[in-house]
Design a protein around this motif. Structure first.
Motif, PDB file in Angstrom:
ATOM      1  N   LYS A 103      -3.119  11.997   1.531  1.00  0.00           N
ATOM      2  CA  LYS A 103      -2.374  11.245   2.531  1.00  0.00           C
ATOM      3  C   LYS A 103      -2.779   9.397   2.878  1.00  0.00           C
ATOM      4  CE  LYS A 103      -2.999  15.387   4.558  1.00  0.00           C
ATOM      5  NZ  LYS A 103      -4.272  16.742   6.196  1.00  0.00           N
ATOM      6  N   PRO A 104      -2.414   8.752   3.372  1.00  0.00           N
ATOM      7  CA  PRO A 104      -2.745   7.681   3.638  1.00  0.00           C
ATOM      8  C   PRO A 104      -4.199   7.568   3.519  1.00  0.00           C
ATOM      9  CG  PRO A 104      -0.679   7.860   5.141  1.00  0.00           C
ATOM     10  CD  PRO A 104      -1.266   9.513   4.580  1.00  0.00           C
ATOM     11  N   ASP A 105      -4.595   6.606   2.981  1.00  0.00           N
ATOM     12  CA  ASP A 105      -6.307   6.398   2.939  1.00  0.00           C
ATOM     13  C   ASP A 105      -6.480   5.899   3.945  1.00  0.00           C
ATOM     14  OD1 ASP A 105      -9.158   5.425   2.840  1.00  0.00           O
ATOM     15  OD2 ASP A 105      -8.593   4.850   0.725  1.00  0.00           O
ATOM     16  N   TRP A 114      -0.708   0.556   4.642  1.00  0.00           N
ATOM     17  CA  TRP A 114      -0.585   2.040   3.868  1.00  0.00           C
ATOM     18  C   TRP A 114      -0.521   2.039   2.775  1.00  0.00           C
ATOM     19  CZ3 TRP A 114      -0.396   5.457   8.401  1.00  0.00           C
ATOM     20  CH2 TRP A 114      -0.669   4.594   9.153  1.00  0.00           C
ATOM     21  N   THR A 115      -1.534   2.803   1.847  1.00  0.00           N
ATOM     22  CA  THR A 115      -1.029   3.276   0.364  1.00  0.00           C
ATOM     23  C   THR A 115      -0.085   4.248   0.688  1.00  0.00           C
ATOM     24  OG1 THR A 115      -2.567   4.682   0.942  1.00  0.00           O
ATOM     25  CG2 THR A 115      -3.373   2.466  -0.351  1.00  0.00           C
ATOM     26  N   GLY A 245      -1.641   8.464 -17.140  1.00  0.00           N
ATOM     27  CA  GLY A 245      -2.544   9.421 -15.826  1.00  0.00           C
ATOM     28  C   GLY A 245      -4.030  10.204 -16.506  1.00  0.00           C
ATOM     29  N   GLU A 246      -3.612   9.453 -17.894  1.00  0.00           N
ATOM     30  CA  GLU A 246      -4.552  10.405 -18.749  1.00  0.00           C
ATOM     31  C   GLU A 246      -6.342  10.271 -18.390  1.00  0.00           C
ATOM     32  OE1 GLU A 246      -3.635  11.892 -22.128  1.00  0.00           O
ATOM     33  OE2 GLU A 246      -2.038  13.134 -21.057  1.00  0.00           O
ATOM     34  N   ILE A 256      -8.776   4.948 -12.439  1.00  0.00           N
ATOM     35  CA  ILE A 256      -8.125   5.700 -12.142  1.00  0.00           C
ATOM     36  C   ILE A 256      -8.099   5.962 -10.708  1.00  0.00           C
ATOM     37  CG2 ILE A 256      -6.872   7.912 -12.616  1.00  0.00           C
ATOM     38  CD1 ILE A 256      -7.652   7.446 -15.421  1.00  0.00           C
ATOM     39  N   THR A 257      -6.973   6.098  -9.559  1.00  0.00           N
ATOM     40  CA  THR A 257      -7.345   6.066  -8.269  1.00  0.00           C
ATOM     41  C   THR A 257      -7.329   8.250  -7.720  1.00  0.00           C
ATOM     42  OG1 THR A 257      -4.729   6.202  -7.995  1.00  0.00           O
ATOM     43  CG2 THR A 257      -6.175   4.131  -7.268  1.00  0.00           C
ATOM     44  N   ASP A 258      -7.939   8.261  -6.730  1.00  0.00           N
ATOM     45  CA  ASP A 258      -7.302   9.788  -7.121  1.00  0.00           C
ATOM     46  C   ASP A 258      -6.311  10.737  -7.016  1.00  0.00           C
ATOM     47  OD1 ASP A 258      -9.631  10.038  -6.404  1.00  0.00           O
ATOM     48  OD2 ASP A 258      -9.883   9.836  -3.927  1.00  0.00           O
ATOM     49  N   GLU A 259      -5.565   9.234  -6.752  1.00  0.00           N
ATOM     50  CA  GLU A 259      -3.845  10.001  -7.063  1.00  0.00           C
ATOM     51  C   GLU A 259      -3.453   9.701  -8.967  1.00  0.00           C
ATOM     52  OE1 GLU A 259      -0.825   8.253  -4.422  1.00  0.00           O
ATOM     53  OE2 GLU A 259      -2.181   6.927  -4.191  1.00  0.00           O
TER      54      GLU A 259
END
Length: 431
Positions: A103-105, A114-115, A245-246, A256-259
């Motif tokens: 969800k948006p941060d 809005w991310t 992504g790794e 690296i973000t939570d996504e």
């Protein structure tokens, strides 16, 4: 003779014995009869019980079966309850392994950034109207239908602006930038009305309609969603994968973000001279911001030359917009897609050459593609651009600029042309 004396004599004793025997004989049948009677009664009772036994056994068996069934039902219910609970436990474990939909941060939302696409309130309604619309319409009476393109951009609080083009959208074969027409408008409910030309534009989430002064419809333009021709391009076997992504092992500074995406502000560990770089980026939605404050980042080649990243969707082709060589040369076309759309940057860089005396013999050159369309064509760079560091023979790290805006990156790889040359660049995706 008294009776006692009589009994005392031998003869009477015999008599007494006989009398006792007779009495015994006479009394014994009565005793036996009583026993037999009792036995018969007992037998009758047993027979009676025996006759009642099937019914009793049947009742007892029925009760036992009912009890057994009750136990089985209870066990079955318990088993069912356990089985019913099992998927919940598995779902819980799965939800731990697979995070819920992001969800948006809220921290960014509070700043008007809005991310991820907004899902509630007026911001969500505004966001659904942003985008590109294209189709064939007849602008002039009795004229043949022609290709027409519209780009709608949000300015916040229900305010919008748009650019209209004949020939379609930027990058289309017949696109004509000279026909650009700027429109302004405001949303009412879920409908957006834009004006500024000889006709009005009514826009909804799925299509636009052009209306002339007499109220006649000139045609409809459906929403179009374009994808870069290099989106998802896989690296050649000789390429160096910088981020998939790794991990961030190929960077000296990165997060690296939570996504699972690469955040802005990442420094490549490798010192590269001549190389081809592919990356995919996503610009945040910042409707209340304008210019350089709206989705700003950049790719600093050798920390010296900036290929600009900016939310310049739906604007004129500006000097420092997306695809520009920052503060040096605007892009040939404004190929920006809407914010929160994944876009691509492909860059072919050739480093400057220096002599043994330290003097520059040949300037650095850049060719770049935004969303698969060439926006810079082998441009010679006379020196650093933007806040780039001074030129010298020593290569410096290539950077993904941290301009404080939450721009995100993925599928980042580079082909070092000093190690392996590639005759086909930029690459094409398999989609």
């Amino acid at each position: 003779m008294s009776f006692r004396k009589f009994l005392a004599t031998p003869t009477p004793r015999v008599f007494t014995g006989l009398l006792a025997l007779c009495l015994t004989v006479s009394l014994t049948p009565q005793t036996v009869s009583a026993q037999e009677k009792d036995s018969a009664a007992a037998k009758k009772s047993d027979d009676s019980k025996s006759e009642d036994k099937p019914a009793q056994e049947k009742a007892e068996k029925k009760a036992e079966d009912a009890s057994k069934d009750a136990k089985e039902v209870k066990a079955s219910e318990k088993k069912a309850d356990k089985a019913a609970d099992a998927p919940k436990e598995e779902a819980t474990e799965e939800s731990k392994e697979q995070p819920s939909e992001p969800k948006p941060d809220p921290a960014w939302v509070e700043k008007g950034v809005w991310t991820l696409p907004p899902t509630d309130g007026p911001a969500s309604v505004d966001y659904k109207l942003i985008g590109e619309y294209a189709g064939d319409v007849s602008i002039q009476t009795e004229a043949a239908n022609q290709r027409f393109g519209i780009q709608i951009r949000a300015l916040g609080s229900g305010e919008f602006e748009a650019l209209a083009y004949e020939g379609g959208l930027p990058g289309d074969e017949k696109f004509d930038e000279a026909t650009q027409l700027r429109l302004i408008g405001r949303r009412n409910g879920e409908t957006l009305v834009l004006s500024g030309g000889p006709w009005a534009l009514f826009a909804g989430p799925e299509k636009c309609r052009l209306i002339n002064f007499d109220g006649d419809s000139l045609g409809e333009l459906p929403r179009v969603i374009r994808t870069s021709s290099t989106m998802g391009a896989q690296p050649p076997k000789e390429a160096l994968v910088l981020f998939n992504g790794e991990n961030t092992d190929q960077f000296t500074k990165a997060r690296i973000t939570d996504e699972g995406l690469l955040a802005h502000g990442a420094n490549v560990n490798w010192l590269l001279n001549d190389f081809d770089l592919h990356l995919e980026f996503r610009i945040p939605h910042m409707p209340g911001k304008q210019g350089q404050q709206r989705g700003n980042s950049g790719i600093y080649l050798q920390s010296r030359y900036e290929c600009q990243i900016l939310d310049s969707f739906g604007t004129e082709r500006v000097f420092n917009g997306l695809g520009a060589l920052y503060r040096f040369k605007p892009p040939r076309l404004n190929m920006a897609f809407p914010p929160l759309t994944w876009q691509t940057y492909d860059i072919r860089f050739t480093a400057a050459r220096f002599g043994a005396d330290g003097k520059k013999l040949r300037p650095a050159h850049v060719t770049s593609w935004v969303n698969g369309v060439k926006v810079q064509d082998n441009v010679a760079l006379p020196g650093p651009t933007g806040a780039g560091k001074a030129e010298e023979a020593l290569p410096l790290p290539t950077l993904l600029q941290d301009h404080s805006d939450p721009v995100r990156f993925r599928n980042v790889w580079v082909l070092d042309r000093g190690i392996a040359a590639s005759d086909s660049f930029p690459p094409k995706s398999d989609n």
